[in-house]
Design a protein around this motif. Structure first.
Motif, PDB file in Angstrom:
ATOM      1  N   LYS A 248      28.977   1.708  59.368  1.00  0.00           N
ATOM      2  CA  LYS A 248      29.858   1.941  60.514  1.00  0.00           C
ATOM      3  C   LYS A 248      31.304   2.150  60.078  1.00  0.00           C
ATOM      4  N   TYR A 249      31.613   1.790  58.843  1.00  0.00           N
ATOM      5  CA  TYR A 249      32.971   1.925  58.323  1.00  0.00           C
ATOM      6  C   TYR A 249      33.111   3.108  57.354  1.00  0.00           C
ATOM      7  N   LEU A 250      32.015   3.765  57.056  1.00  0.00           N
ATOM      8  CA  LEU A 250      32.056   4.899  56.126  1.00  0.00           C
ATOM      9  C   LEU A 250      32.597   6.144  56.812  1.00  0.00           C
ATOM     10  N   ASP A 251      33.027   7.112  56.004  1.00  0.00           N
ATOM     11  CA  ASP A 251      33.516   8.383  56.543  1.00  0.00           C
ATOM     12  C   ASP A 251      32.433   9.083  57.360  1.00  0.00           C
ATOM     13  N   THR A 252      31.188   8.828  57.016  1.00  0.00           N
ATOM     14  CA  THR A 252      30.054   9.514  57.627  1.00  0.00           C
ATOM     15  C   THR A 252      29.439   8.725  58.780  1.00  0.00           C
ATOM     16  N   CYS A 253      30.201   7.836  59.388  1.00  0.00           N
ATOM     17  CA  CYS A 253      29.638   6.911  60.380  1.00  0.00           C
ATOM     18  C   CYS A 253      28.967   7.618  61.556  1.00  0.00           C
ATOM     19  N   VAL A 254      29.334   8.849  61.849  1.00  0.00           N
ATOM     20  CA  VAL A 254      28.737   9.567  62.983  1.00  0.00           C
ATOM     21  C   VAL A 254      27.600  10.484  62.542  1.00  0.00           C
ATOM     22  N   LEU A 255      27.258  10.458  61.269  1.00  0.00           N
ATOM     23  CA  LEU A 255      26.228  11.348  60.736  1.00  0.00           C
ATOM     24  C   LEU A 255      24.971  10.578  60.351  1.00  0.00           C
ATOM     25  N   PRO A 256      23.805  11.219  60.469  1.00  0.00           N
ATOM     26  CA  PRO A 256      22.591  10.600  59.917  1.00  0.00           C
ATOM     27  C   PRO A 256      22.620  10.722  58.403  1.00  0.00           C
ATOM     28  N   ASP A 257      21.889   9.877  57.707  1.00  0.00           N
ATOM     29  CA  ASP A 257      21.807   9.986  56.254  1.00  0.00           C
ATOM     30  C   ASP A 257      21.137  11.310  55.880  1.00  0.00           C
ATOM     31  N   PRO A 258      21.512  11.894  54.752  1.00  0.00           N
ATOM     32  CA  PRO A 258      20.876  13.160  54.351  1.00  0.00           C
ATOM     33  C   PRO A 258      19.408  12.971  53.993  1.00  0.00           C
ATOM     34  N   ASP A 259      18.585  13.877  54.460  1.00  0.00           N
ATOM     35  CA  ASP A 259      17.170  13.875  54.096  1.00  0.00           C
ATOM     36  C   ASP A 259      16.964  14.519  52.730  1.00  0.00           C
ATOM     37  N   LEU A 260      17.780  15.522  52.443  1.00  0.00           N
ATOM     38  CA  LEU A 260      17.640  16.309  51.215  1.00  0.00           C
ATOM     39  C   LEU A 260      19.004  16.553  50.604  1.00  0.00           C
ATOM     40  N   VAL A 261      19.128  16.303  49.309  1.00  0.00           N
ATOM     41  CA  VAL A 261      20.363  16.609  48.568  1.00  0.00           C
ATOM     42  C   VAL A 261      20.023  17.658  47.511  1.00  0.00           C
ATOM     43  N   ILE A 262      20.756  18.749  47.535  1.00  0.00           N
ATOM     44  CA  ILE A 262      20.545  19.843  46.586  1.00  0.00           C
ATOM     45  C   ILE A 262      21.739  19.916  45.648  1.00  0.00           C
ATOM     46  N   ARG A 263      21.457  20.054  44.343  1.00  0.00           N
ATOM     47  CA  ARG A 263      22.531  20.327  43.392  1.00  0.00           C
ATOM     48  C   ARG A 263      22.199  21.598  42.641  1.00  0.00           C
ATOM     49  N   THR A 264      23.143  22.521  42.649  1.00  0.00           N
ATOM     50  CA  THR A 264      22.962  23.776  41.931  1.00  0.00           C
ATOM     51  C   THR A 264      23.492  23.669  40.500  1.00  0.00           C
ATOM     52  N   SER A 265      23.205  24.675  39.702  1.00  0.00           N
ATOM     53  CA  SER A 265      23.750  24.899  38.352  1.00  0.00           C
ATOM     54  C   SER A 265      23.007  24.195  37.222  1.00  0.00           C
ATOM     55  N   GLY A 266      21.898  23.509  37.521  1.00  0.00           N
ATOM     56  CA  GLY A 266      21.096  22.931  36.449  1.00  0.00           C
ATOM     57  C   GLY A 266      21.494  21.544  36.007  1.00  0.00           C
ATOM     58  N   GLU A 267      22.539  20.992  36.593  1.00  0.00           N
ATOM     59  CA  GLU A 267      22.944  19.625  36.242  1.00  0.00           C
ATOM     60  C   GLU A 267      22.131  18.624  37.057  1.00  0.00           C
ATOM     61  N   ALA A 268      21.605  17.586  36.409  1.00  0.00           N
ATOM     62  CA  ALA A 268      20.743  16.611  37.083  1.00  0.00           C
ATOM     63  C   ALA A 268      21.463  15.277  37.233  1.00  0.00           C
ATOM     64  N   ARG A 269      22.538  15.281  38.001  1.00  0.00           N
ATOM     65  CA  ARG A 269      23.256  14.044  38.301  1.00  0.00           C
ATOM     66  C   ARG A 269      23.877  14.186  39.689  1.00  0.00           C
ATOM     67  N   ILE A 270      24.239  13.052  40.295  1.00  0.00           N
ATOM     68  CA  ILE A 270      24.724  13.096  41.674  1.00  0.00           C
ATOM     69  C   ILE A 270      26.247  13.069  41.771  1.00  0.00           C
ATOM     70  N   SER A 271      26.931  12.808  40.672  1.00  0.00           N
ATOM     71  CA  SER A 271      28.390  12.947  40.596  1.00  0.00           C
ATOM     72  C   SER A 271      29.139  12.256  41.728  1.00  0.00           C
TER      73      SER A 271
END
Length: 243
Positions: free
Chosen positions: A174-197
């Motif tokens: 409730k205190y996060l920047d994303t408080c009005v958003l649902p959690d992401p179902d899918l996270v995509i990262r392009t460019s071949g790097e396998a980390r969430i940064s």
């Protein structure tokens, strides 16, 4: 931007988050300055936003500038900030016309006042739009977000607004920047790097991840549709066991 199309059955992700990586390498491969790649990447955002309604994606969150990106050269940072201002100016009317609600997350304190004012104006302009919820992360870092949220929570505890014994895993969001958003179902990262940064650390606890080799400026709507389509084949158990 194309007009929204009827949504398909709810078999895909409702919220997709994207780490848009590879702009600099894309430009270097073409013998151009890194900012050329960032400009191409900004244009790609429009195509992906356009594809969302037909895929049933209600929320799209894109990682535009991290708290760590200030370590880049002064010229690249200045170019990126100018690019953000140009993007808002160029896309505002189109986003409004296509019913796209825009939000920005991240710490705005370090951003220049002109850019912050433009961000505020775009949020107000599109506040009542409903087709797609586009969230743009600028000067955002997951750890920084949690730290800022914890400070706000601590102030409420100190002032007596919040009982510390009542704090649980449902409280902090409730205190996060994303408080009005649902959690992401899918996270995509392009460019071949396998980390969430440092992206959406709290929110992505149970997200599905897709790491793809394509550089962001080459990530087409067709590839986006393919990745979103593959999401339906995943077995999301959230810690439970399928009978």
């Amino acid at each position: 931007m194309a007009q929204p199309q009827p949504k398909q059955p709810d078999s895909g992700p409702r919220h997709v988050a994207i780490i848009m990586d590879g702009n600099g390498r894309w430009a270097t491969q073409r013998g151009r300055p890194r900012l050329f790649g960032h400009q191409a990447g900004a244009r790609r955002v429009r195509e992906i936003v356009e594809a969302c309604p037909d895929l049933g994606v209600d929320y799209l969150t894109v990682f535009a500038f991290s708290t760590e990106n200030w370590k880049r050269t002064q010229s690249e940072v200045a170019g990126l900030m100018n690019l953000f201002r140009r993007y808002i100016t160029r896309e505002a009317k189109s986003l409004k016309a296509n019913d796209v609600c825009v939000r920005f997350i991240g710490d705005r304190v370090r951003l220049d006042r002109k850019l912050v004012s433009m961000m505020d104006e775009l949020e107000a302009l599109t506040a009542n739009c409903r087709s797609v919820n586009l969230t743009i992360a600028i000067n955002y870092g997951g750890r920084d977000e949690v730290a800022r949220a914890t400070k706000r929570l601590a102030r409420d505890v100190a002032s007596g607004k919040l009982d510390p014994e009542a704090v649980d895993e449902e409280t902090l969001p409730k205190y996060l920047d994303t408080c009005v958003l649902p959690d992401p179902d899918l996270v995509i990262r392009t460019s071949g790097e396998a980390r969430i940064s440092n992206f959406l650390l709290w929110q992505s606890a149970y997200s599905e991840y897709e790491f793809i080799d394509t550089l962001w400026p080459d990530f087409t709507a067709e590839e986006f549709r393919s990745v979103v389509g593959d999401f339906g084949t995943r077995d999301r158990r959230f810690g439970a066991v399928t009978a």
